[in-house]
Design a protein around this motif. Structure first.
Motif, PDB file in Angstrom:
ATOM      1  N   SER A  40      -2.880  -9.081  -6.066  1.00 42.96           N
ATOM      2  CA  SER A  40      -4.188  -9.260  -5.440  1.00 42.96           C
ATOM      3  C   SER A  40      -4.952  -7.935  -5.356  1.00 42.96           C
ATOM      4  O   SER A  40      -6.084  -7.895  -4.865  1.00 42.96           O
ATOM      5  CB  SER A  40      -4.010  -9.856  -4.031  1.00 42.96           C
ATOM      6  OG  SER A  40      -3.220  -8.986  -3.246  1.00 42.96           O
ATOM      7  N   TRP A  41      -4.346  -6.833  -5.837  1.00 43.42           N
ATOM      8  CA  TRP A  41      -5.024  -5.532  -5.816  1.00 43.42           C
ATOM      9  C   TRP A  41      -5.931  -5.446  -7.044  1.00 43.42           C
ATOM     10  O   TRP A  41      -5.472  -5.419  -8.189  1.00 43.42           O
ATOM     11  CB  TRP A  41      -3.974  -4.413  -5.827  1.00 43.42           C
ATOM     12  CG  TRP A  41      -4.577  -3.050  -5.614  1.00 43.42           C
ATOM     13  CD1 TRP A  41      -5.532  -2.700  -4.712  1.00 43.42           C
ATOM     14  CD2 TRP A  41      -4.258  -1.850  -6.337  1.00 43.42           C
ATOM     15  NE1 TRP A  41      -5.830  -1.373  -4.809  1.00 43.42           N
ATOM     16  CE2 TRP A  41      -5.055  -0.814  -5.803  1.00 43.42           C
ATOM     17  CE3 TRP A  41      -3.360  -1.553  -7.369  1.00 43.42           C
ATOM     18  CZ2 TRP A  41      -5.001   0.489  -6.279  1.00 43.42           C
ATOM     19  CZ3 TRP A  41      -3.301  -0.251  -7.833  1.00 43.42           C
ATOM     20  CH2 TRP A  41      -4.102   0.755  -7.298  1.00 43.42           C
ATOM     21  N   LYS A  42      -7.232  -5.406  -6.793  1.00 45.84           N
ATOM     22  CA  LYS A  42      -8.210  -5.543  -7.878  1.00 45.84           C
ATOM     23  C   LYS A  42      -8.055  -4.508  -9.003  1.00 45.84           C
ATOM     24  O   LYS A  42      -8.076  -4.876 -10.185  1.00 45.84           O
ATOM     25  CB  LYS A  42      -9.630  -5.493  -7.305  1.00 45.84           C
ATOM     26  CG  LYS A  42     -10.030  -6.722  -6.499  1.00 45.84           C
ATOM     27  CD  LYS A  42     -11.059  -7.524  -7.239  1.00 45.84           C
ATOM     28  CE  LYS A  42     -11.460  -8.827  -6.599  1.00 45.84           C
ATOM     29  NZ  LYS A  42     -10.510  -9.496  -5.727  1.00 45.84           N
ATOM     30  N   PRO A  43      -7.913  -3.204  -8.675  1.00 49.50           N
ATOM     31  CA  PRO A  43      -7.802  -2.243  -9.800  1.00 49.50           C
ATOM     32  C   PRO A  43      -6.638  -2.599 -10.733  1.00 49.50           C
ATOM     33  O   PRO A  43      -6.758  -2.467 -11.959  1.00 49.50           O
ATOM     34  CB  PRO A  43      -7.551  -0.909  -9.087  1.00 49.50           C
ATOM     35  CG  PRO A  43      -8.164  -1.077  -7.738  1.00 49.50           C
ATOM     36  CD  PRO A  43      -7.956  -2.508  -7.374  1.00 49.50           C
ATOM     37  N   ALA A  44      -5.545  -3.088 -10.151  1.00 50.10           N
ATOM     38  CA  ALA A  44      -4.400  -3.434 -10.996  1.00 50.10           C
ATOM     39  C   ALA A  44      -4.687  -4.707 -11.786  1.00 50.10           C
ATOM     40  O   ALA A  44      -4.457  -4.764 -13.005  1.00 50.10           O
ATOM     41  CB  ALA A  44      -3.153  -3.619 -10.129  1.00 50.10           C
ATOM     42  N   SER A  45      -5.210  -5.724 -11.101  1.00 48.63           N
ATOM     43  CA  SER A  45      -5.398  -6.997 -11.800  1.00 48.63           C
ATOM     44  C   SER A  45      -6.461  -6.872 -12.890  1.00 48.63           C
ATOM     45  O   SER A  45      -6.322  -7.431 -13.974  1.00 48.63           O
ATOM     46  CB  SER A  45      -5.745  -8.111 -10.815  1.00 48.63           C
ATOM     47  OG  SER A  45      -6.959  -7.844 -10.173  1.00 48.63           O
ATOM     48  N   TRP A  46      -7.514  -6.107 -12.594  1.00 50.36           N
ATOM     49  CA  TRP A  46      -8.577  -5.953 -13.603  1.00 50.36           C
ATOM     50  C   TRP A  46      -8.080  -5.137 -14.797  1.00 50.36           C
ATOM     51  O   TRP A  46      -8.342  -5.484 -15.942  1.00 50.36           O
ATOM     52  CB  TRP A  46      -9.825  -5.303 -12.991  1.00 50.36           C
ATOM     53  CG  TRP A  46     -10.604  -6.255 -12.134  1.00 50.36           C
ATOM     54  CD1 TRP A  46     -10.121  -6.982 -11.086  1.00 50.36           C
ATOM     55  CD2 TRP A  46     -11.979  -6.608 -12.266  1.00 50.36           C
ATOM     56  NE1 TRP A  46     -11.114  -7.762 -10.547  1.00 50.36           N
ATOM     57  CE2 TRP A  46     -12.270  -7.551 -11.242  1.00 50.36           C
ATOM     58  CE3 TRP A  46     -13.000  -6.216 -13.116  1.00 50.36           C
ATOM     59  CZ2 TRP A  46     -13.534  -8.112 -11.077  1.00 50.36           C
ATOM     60  CZ3 TRP A  46     -14.275  -6.767 -12.957  1.00 50.36           C
ATOM     61  CH2 TRP A  46     -14.532  -7.711 -11.940  1.00 50.36           C
ATOM     62  N   SER A  47      -7.354  -4.043 -14.506  1.00 51.17           N
ATOM     63  CA  SER A  47      -6.917  -3.205 -15.628  1.00 51.17           C
ATOM     64  C   SER A  47      -5.840  -3.918 -16.448  1.00 51.17           C
ATOM     65  O   SER A  47      -5.845  -3.858 -17.685  1.00 51.17           O
ATOM     66  CB  SER A  47      -6.414  -1.845 -15.131  1.00 51.17           C
ATOM     67  OG  SER A  47      -5.323  -2.027 -14.246  1.00 51.17           O
ATOM     68  N   ALA A  48      -4.933  -4.644 -15.768  1.00 47.84           N
ATOM     69  CA  ALA A  48      -3.899  -5.370 -16.518  1.00 47.84           C
ATOM     70  C   ALA A  48      -4.540  -6.472 -17.368  1.00 47.84           C
ATOM     71  O   ALA A  48      -4.146  -6.692 -18.514  1.00 47.84           O
ATOM     72  CB  ALA A  48      -2.870  -5.976 -15.558  1.00 47.84           C
ATOM     73  N   SER A  49      -5.547  -7.146 -16.812  1.00 48.72           N
ATOM     74  CA  SER A  49      -6.253  -8.171 -17.594  1.00 48.72           C
ATOM     75  C   SER A  49      -6.903  -7.546 -18.815  1.00 48.72           C
ATOM     76  O   SER A  49      -6.857  -8.099 -19.920  1.00 48.72           O
ATOM     77  CB  SER A  49      -7.349  -8.833 -16.753  1.00 48.72           C
ATOM     78  OG  SER A  49      -6.772  -9.520 -15.691  1.00 48.72           O
ATOM     79  N   ALA A  50      -7.516  -6.373 -18.592  1.00 49.46           N
ATOM     80  CA  ALA A  50      -8.199  -5.711 -19.709  1.00 49.46           C
ATOM     81  C   ALA A  50      -7.202  -5.348 -20.804  1.00 49.46           C
ATOM     82  O   ALA A  50      -7.490  -5.492 -21.997  1.00 49.46           O
ATOM     83  CB  ALA A  50      -8.917  -4.461 -19.207  1.00 49.46           C
ATOM     84  N   VAL A  51      -6.009  -4.903 -20.405  1.00 50.35           N
ATOM     85  CA  VAL A  51      -5.002  -4.532 -21.408  1.00 50.35           C
ATOM     86  C   VAL A  51      -4.568  -5.775 -22.207  1.00 50.35           C
ATOM     87  O   VAL A  51      -4.542  -5.768 -23.445  1.00 50.35           O
ATOM     88  CB  VAL A  51      -3.765  -3.883 -20.734  1.00 50.35           C
ATOM     89  CG1 VAL A  51      -2.622  -3.727 -21.730  1.00 50.35           C
ATOM     90  CG2 VAL A  51      -4.141  -2.531 -20.149  1.00 50.35           C
ATOM     91  N   VAL A  52      -4.279  -6.867 -21.479  1.00 48.82           N
ATOM     92  CA  VAL A  52      -3.815  -8.083 -22.163  1.00 48.82           C
ATOM     93  C   VAL A  52      -4.912  -8.618 -23.090  1.00 48.82           C
ATOM     94  O   VAL A  52      -4.678  -8.929 -24.263  1.00 48.82           O
ATOM     95  CB  VAL A  52      -3.379  -9.156 -21.137  1.00 48.82           C
ATOM     96  CG1 VAL A  52      -3.057 -10.469 -21.832  1.00 48.82           C
ATOM     97  CG2 VAL A  52      -2.167  -8.671 -20.356  1.00 48.82           C
ATOM     98  N   VAL A  53      -6.124  -8.718 -22.555  1.00 50.37           N
ATOM     99  CA  VAL A  53      -7.223  -9.234 -23.377  1.00 50.37           C
ATOM    100  C   VAL A  53      -7.482  -8.289 -24.553  1.00 50.37           C
ATOM    101  O   VAL A  53      -7.741  -8.733 -25.679  1.00 50.37           O
ATOM    102  CB  VAL A  53      -8.498  -9.403 -22.518  1.00 50.37           C
ATOM    103  CG1 VAL A  53      -9.693  -9.732 -23.386  1.00 50.37           C
ATOM    104  CG2 VAL A  53      -8.293 -10.499 -21.497  1.00 50.37           C
TER     105      VAL A  53
END
Lengths: 723, 68
Positions: free
Chosen positions: A539-552
């Motif tokens: 639920s920590w936004k910097p982690a979820s956003w950056s991990a999403s960016a890496v996967v995408v």
């Protein structure tokens, strides 16, 4: 704990319940004697199946109805389910309905929740069946209808359904542990890490190839873009409706959503009148960037906004269209245009994908026969919801048989299309030249005849500007379905049916992309979280956003490579996807075999062992050829070398048109070859690690400690449904 | 839950079966079962909206993959 009744309307017949004198471990229900009527029924099923297979085997050069394939498959499934799955469940695995399942012991109202067998079958099927069983068989149709048919039916019976059921069983006995966890716990750390890396990277390839199928289906198709684009506001509306207006009214909102979907398909035929045709005529590159952006936002938005409602739509459309296709095939009963076995099976020079029948048919058709990805579902949500151990038979084995039937239907839809049109649609643009005249000429060199006028007329019949080089399988399947539905239901709605089928496939795929990106993001956060705890907080936004960016970024990058590949993205990436998926199956079957050995059941190791041996032979042969073949159409590194030599000599090799494209081919081929080799090495590591564990177990008396959870007596009494 | 009671009369019929199946597969029947269990255990149940939010929040934290 007594379970509240799942409220089935059916009678309580033939029901076994815990502690009521039911058959114990290893003893099938009703195994007291042979009922003559039952025996006669199964003899009839066997005879019908044998007759259908004989017709398929002996008929050459005459018109064959798809019904022979349909009934050959259905009779084979029925016999396999009745006898082989029962044998595996009771003799090999020893399912025990007096043993409490994780759903009963750990019930929490969320993921651990005893669920009616028929309902869970639906959930499981919706999770395992996607675009894969629709696309692979369409591409494999280049080898003729027979190789694909045999592999889909035999493969599912001996390998695919066995994998799904046995993984489900072992995960069930381990509180629903995931495939990666089980490999680490039961085989070893090396195998565990290899499996974890394998699962993540294979998921990236899978998402890229699925996205590529959507891009190829929607490129230059304003009608398709209009309909699929509207699914986003429709899903957002449904999400809002369920969140704020009528919480929990899923059926109601899904009905509204499906109605809106159908309207959006019908509305697509008016894009020209609406003056938005040119704005919606998008290039593959533009669609790629749109899809990457979509994937990112779908992954970081709350699930209630987009993912969950899209999932509802996708599931209902999935089941509806599959039923429609089966009914359509029965009513239209078309004859097959494809030969039983084409010349490409032995020459290996087919334009859809390179290589001979062995091993490439067996990796092109993964889903529908044997799909490693199913092992992730069978060791994910499903084992946490099973009421009784014996239900693994219907859910694991039966669910996969159902997917196999979808694959057979897709194969039939592709094989009814005129062969000239099939190859014009499925050959890369570099080969067909993109125009009706050049495509007709190319198809003639393959030994088929179709005139430029016929190619143009075929496209006009479904209101598309062109059908040439619409690779990826989805447009071909959609065209075949439109032929079948038009024949079966009449009404001259070919264009509607084509776009209906495209919408249905794209909906599947976008759901898989949404969910897959999210799962990949969680896997990445979890892995990094081992060394940086904060990053593991989803639920920590910097982690979820950056991990999403890496996967995408990873699957988006592969997608871009595929879309811009001068050699044709599907042609290049689909083998990689197929091999990767089946290498994952090799990991799953290795785990199953190892666990049987560790449980002291080495004499039954052949049950998953048959599928494992065949899968290893196929995938490692295919991997070897893709890496080391000196035929540049097959071997990635040889392909790179040929283009490198030509570039160094200042030449440009077709289908590349300039030096930049030459460089692109070299880079892509090197990347694909490296990925291919890496996947194969990871799997070999897991297999070697497992072989060592098996040998050690056999030397030490034939059993070894496992992480199986000790038996707790079940108190769950099933009262509301049929067994 | 509008389904028949345990071991109850045979409703039969495709319509009844389909209605039950669609409710169950869509999860629409879960809230009624939750209410039943709260009543049996003497707990105060959440409202429908709060219950559905809790379910969605759980799904938010436990993503489920979709296969190819």
């Amino acid at each position: 704990m007594a379970m509240s009744n799942p409220s089935g309307p059916s009678p309580s017949s033939n029901r076994r319940s815990a502690g009521s004198g039911q058959p114990g471990r290893g003893r099938p229900p009703g195994a007291r004697g042979t009922d003559p009527k039952q025996a006669a029924l199964w003899v009839v099923v066997a005879l019908v199946g044998a007759t259908c297979w004989s017709v398929l085997a002996l008929a050459r050069g005459e018109e064959i109805s798809v019904l022979w394939i349909l009934f050959a498959a259905l009779c084979s499934y029925a016999i396999a389910y009745r006898f082989y799955s029962k044998f595996i469940a009771y003799r090999v695995l020893g399912v025990d309905d007096t043993r409490a399942t994780p759903a009963e012991r750990l019930r929490n109202g969320h993921d651990f929740e005893p669920t009616d067998k028929r309902v869970l079958f639906g959930h499981h099927f919706a999770a395992v069946a996607g675009a894969g069983p629709l696309v692979g068989p369409v591409l494999a149709a280049q080898m003729g209808y027979l190789p694909g048919t045999i592999w889909i039916v035999v493969g599912v019976i001996l390998a695919g359904a066995v994998q799904d059921m046995v993984v489900l069983f072992f995960s069930l006995r381990r509180d629903g542990r995931s495939l990666g966890q089980m490999v680490r716990d039961e085989i070893g750390v090396v195998g565990g890490y290899a499996a974890m890396i394998g699962v993540f990277s294979i998921m990236i390839i899978l998402l890229a190839v699925l996205a590529l199928v959507v891009v190829n289906a929607l490129a230059e198709s304003p009608w398709g873009v209009f309909s699929i684009g509207l699914t986003i506001p429709i899903a957002l509306f449904m999400g809002w409706y369920l969140r704020y207006l009528r919480p929990g009214r899923v059926l109601e909102v899904t009905g509204i959503g499906v109605a809106l979907l159908l309207l959006s398909i019908a509305g697509g035929s008016y894009v020209e009148e609406m003056g938005i045709e040119s704005a919606l005529t998008l290039s593959p590159e533009t669609l790629t960037f749109l899809l990457i952006g979509y994937g990112f936002f779908a992954s970081v938005l709350p699930v209630w906004m987009l993912l969950t409602p899209r999932d509802y739509l996708s599931t209902f459309m999935k089941v509806g269209v599959i039923v429609l296709l089966a009914v359509g095939l029965l009513l239209a009963a078309p004859t097959l245009s494809a030969p039983a076995v084409s010349d490409f099976a032995t020459s290996g020079t087919g334009p859809v994908f390179a290589g001979k029948l062995f091993p490439f048919v067996f990796i092109t058709i993964a889903c529908g026969a044997l799909s490693g990805f199913h092992a992730l579902i069978s060791s994910g949500t499903t084992p946490k919801m099973i009421e009784k151990e014996s239900h693994i038979r219907a859910i694991g084995y039966g669910g996969m048989l159902m997917e196999s039937f979808v694959a057979i239907s897709a194969l039939m839809a592709a094989c009814v299309i005129d062969q000239g049109l099939y190859f014009a649609m499925n050959s890369p643009a570099g080969a067909t030249g993109g125009t009706p005249e050049a495509a007709a000429e190319f198809v003639r060199t393959l030994g088929f005849t179709i005139s430029p006028a016929d190619l143009t007329a075929a496209a006009a019949s479904i209101e598309e500007s062109s059908l040439i080089s619409r690779t990826g399988g989805a447009p071909t399947l959609a065209f075949g379905m439109s032929l079948i539905f038009t024949e079966a239901f009449g009404g001259g709605l070919a264009a509607f049916w084509y776009h209906f089928a495209i919408m249905f496939e794209a909906l599947f795929i976008l759901t898989a992309v949404d969910a897959g990106t999210r799962v990949g993001r969680f896997m990445l956060q979890d892995s990094v979280g081992n060394v940086w705890r904060r990053y593991g907080d989803t639920s920590w936004k910097p982690a979820s956003w950056s991990a999403s960016a890496v996967v995408v970024g990873l699957w988006g990058g592969m997608l871009y490579v595929g879309v811009t590949d001068p050699l044709g993205g599907i042609n290049q990436l689909f083998p990689l996807f197929g091999i990767a998926n089946q290498l994952l199956a090799a990991i799953a079957l290795t785990l199953c075999t190892t666990l049987l050995v560790k449980h002291g059941k080495a004499r039954w190791a052949w049950v998953p062992g048959i599928g494992l041996a065949w899968d290893l032979v196929v995938t490692l042969t295919a991997s070897w050829q893709k890496v080391f073949s000196d035929d540049p159409k097959i071997g990635y590194f040889q392909q790179a070398q040929v283009f490198r030599d030509a570039r160094d000599a200042g030449e440009v090799l077709a289908p590349a048109t300039d030096a930049a494209q030459m460089d692109q081919v070299i880079t892509n081929s090197m990347l694909n070859g490296t990925l291919q080799a890496t996947f194969a090495i990871l799997v070999v590591l897991v297999v070697l690690n497992a072989a060592w564990v098996c040998v050690r177990t056999l030397r030490n008396g034939g059993t070894a400690p496992t992480t199986e959870v000790p038996k707790v007596e079940s108190q769950l009494v099933l009262t509301g449904g049929r067994s | 839950m509008s389904g028949p009671e345990p071991g109850g009369r045979l409703l039969g019929g495709v319509h009844g079966y389909l209605r039950w199946y669609l409710r169950e597969i869509s999860g629409a029947g879960r809230y009624q079962r939750y209410l039943d269990s709260c009543r049996a255990e003497g707990r105060t149940p959440l409202s429908r909206a709060a219950y559905e939010r809790a379910r969605v929040d759980h799904r938010e934290r436990h993503p489920q993959g979709r296969c190819c």
